[in-house]
Design an enzyme around this catalytic site. Structure first.
Site, PDB file in Angstrom:
ATOM      1  N   TYR A 199       0.842  -1.198   0.000  1.00  0.00           N
ATOM      2  CA  TYR A 199       0.000   0.000   0.000  1.00  0.00           C
ATOM      3  C   TYR A 199       0.878   1.250   0.000  1.00  0.00           C
ATOM      4  O   TYR A 199       0.657   2.189  -0.780  1.00  0.00           O
ATOM      5  CB  TYR A 199      -0.921   0.015   1.219  1.00  0.00           C
ATOM      6  CG  TYR A 199      -1.820   1.229   1.270  1.00  0.00           C
ATOM      7  CD1 TYR A 199      -3.020   1.267   0.561  1.00  0.00           C
ATOM      8  CD2 TYR A 199      -1.449   2.359   2.001  1.00  0.00           C
ATOM      9  CE1 TYR A 199      -3.826   2.398   0.584  1.00  0.00           C
ATOM     10  CE2 TYR A 199      -2.245   3.484   2.022  1.00  0.00           C
ATOM     11  CZ  TYR A 199      -3.436   3.504   1.323  1.00  0.00           C
ATOM     12  OH  TYR A 199      -4.230   4.617   1.344  1.00  0.00           O
ATOM     13  N   LYS A 216       1.319   4.173  -3.116  1.00  0.00           N
ATOM     14  CA  LYS A 216       1.080   5.608  -2.982  1.00  0.00           C
ATOM     15  C   LYS A 216       2.356   6.405  -3.274  1.00  0.00           C
ATOM     16  O   LYS A 216       2.301   7.502  -3.838  1.00  0.00           O
ATOM     17  CB  LYS A 216       0.556   5.924  -1.583  1.00  0.00           C
ATOM     18  CG  LYS A 216      -0.823   5.326  -1.298  1.00  0.00           C
ATOM     19  CD  LYS A 216      -1.879   5.772  -2.296  1.00  0.00           C
ATOM     20  CE  LYS A 216      -3.255   5.239  -1.963  1.00  0.00           C
ATOM     21  NZ  LYS A 216      -4.285   5.679  -2.933  1.00  0.00           N
ATOM     22  N   ASP A 270     -13.790   1.233   5.810  1.00  0.00           N
ATOM     23  CA  ASP A 270     -13.594  -0.219   5.841  1.00  0.00           C
ATOM     24  C   ASP A 270     -12.116  -0.563   5.719  1.00  0.00           C
ATOM     25  O   ASP A 270     -11.636  -1.516   6.330  1.00  0.00           O
ATOM     26  CB  ASP A 270     -14.381  -0.881   4.709  1.00  0.00           C
ATOM     27  CG  ASP A 270     -15.880  -0.820   4.928  1.00  0.00           C
ATOM     28  OD1 ASP A 270     -16.307  -0.481   6.057  1.00  0.00           O
ATOM     29  OD2 ASP A 270     -16.638  -1.093   3.978  1.00  0.00           O
TER      30      ASP A 270
END
Length: 313
Positions: free
Chosen positions: A237, A241, A271
């Protein structure tokens, strides 16, 4: 639902990816409330249609649903259908908010488990403690990491490439790529790579970003993430980015006629964060919309954190 809204020629048109819930839904709400016609996209048609109906029931009629799966290949049906719809219906696109993303991890527990409210579960915890809890609630696997990069970086890139001509047809085309403080270069422990992605960004190419992502995946598969200075915890992740930020800067340099920026909405209860965030989706979306609606001729190739200009490091 696609043919129900008449639009004057001067109406601003926005596309929001991942718009059926969380931050994306709130971005759609706030843009529509500002008088912008919003095309809310989501991969699940049923959920997307329900989200549009929710907004219309709240009095926001200028919202349209269109199905979009951003992990489709560049010339695949989903992205092509959206592009053709926008071209036929509006002939331009003024705003693209790339919000759709996944965590790049496997969740140990159900992300939508609501057995406890977030206040009950996280009351008294500061941000660091919440993030440490998050790390115990996921598994980092190669398959999840690869899917995270395919979605967050390549999927977003494919959408941008397809919609670029329509953004160029606008008199004030804008792209806001939803980023994260986890995309900051300080999280990389490889000084040479950090310098390449920041100080030498003027020489950076998309091909080099592909090489970086391939190297990361090979190191991930070999269990050598930390040994080679890649970010720890939620590695895929974070790198998705980091590279999205770098790609945004490449695009901004290549297309000075557009406003192309990255924006960190804050640590939001969604979530993806297992509702552990400190901000509400409304607050996070407001931080993004502030960047979307900057005055004409504003900054480009810039990182914004909580609505304010900030360094990429």
């Amino acid at each position: 639902m696609e043919g129900t809204i008449p639009n004057p020629p001067n109406t601003r048109i926005a596309v929001v990816t991942g718009g059926n819930k969380g931050i994306g839904l709130e971005v759609c709400r706030q843009l529509a409330a500002a008088g912008i016609t919003v095309v809310l996209t989501a991969r699940d048609e049923k959920r997307g249609v329900a989200a549009v109906e929710k907004l219309r029931e709240a009095g926001l009629s200028d919202v349209i649903f269109h199905q979009l799966e951003i992990t489709d290949a560049p010339r695949s049906p989903s992205i092509s259908r959206l592009t053709d719809f926008l071209k036929t219906r509006f002939g331009k696109l003024d705003i693209l908010v790339n919000n759709a993303a996944i965590g790049g991890v496997e969740y140990v527990q159900d992300p939508v488990d609501s057995s406890l409210t977030s206040n009950e579960k996280f009351g008294g915890m500061d941000q660091l403690q919440r993030l440490e809890w998050m790390a115990t609630a996921v598994r980092e696997t190669y398959a999840a990491a690869r899917e995270g990069l395919q979605t967050n970086y390549y999927g977003t890139k494919h959408v941008i490439e397809a919609l670029l001509p329509l953004l160029q047809a606008s008199s004030d085309g804008r792209i806001v790529n939803v980023s994260s403080e986890w995309g900051l270069l300080r999280l990389i422990n490889n000084e040479e790579l950090k310098q390449e992605l920041n100080d030498n960004v003027e020489k950076l190419t998309e091909e080099r970003l592909d090489e970086i992502l391939d190297t990361f995946l090979n190191d991930f598969k070999a269990g050598e993430v930390e040994a080679h200075g890649w970010p720890k915890h939620f590695s895929a992740y974070k790198l998705s980015k980091v590279t999205l930020n770098a790609y945004s800067r490449i695009l901004a340099r290549r297309h000075p006629e557009l406003r192309i920026n990255c924006a960190h909405p804050g640590y939001v209860k969604t979530d993806m964060t297992l509702q552990s965030g400190l901000l509400t989706p409304e607050e996070g979306a407001s931080n993004l919309v502030n960047v979307v609606l900057l005055p004409e001729g504003g900054p480009t190739g810039t990182f914004f954190a909580l609505g304010q200009e900030a360094p990429f490091v």
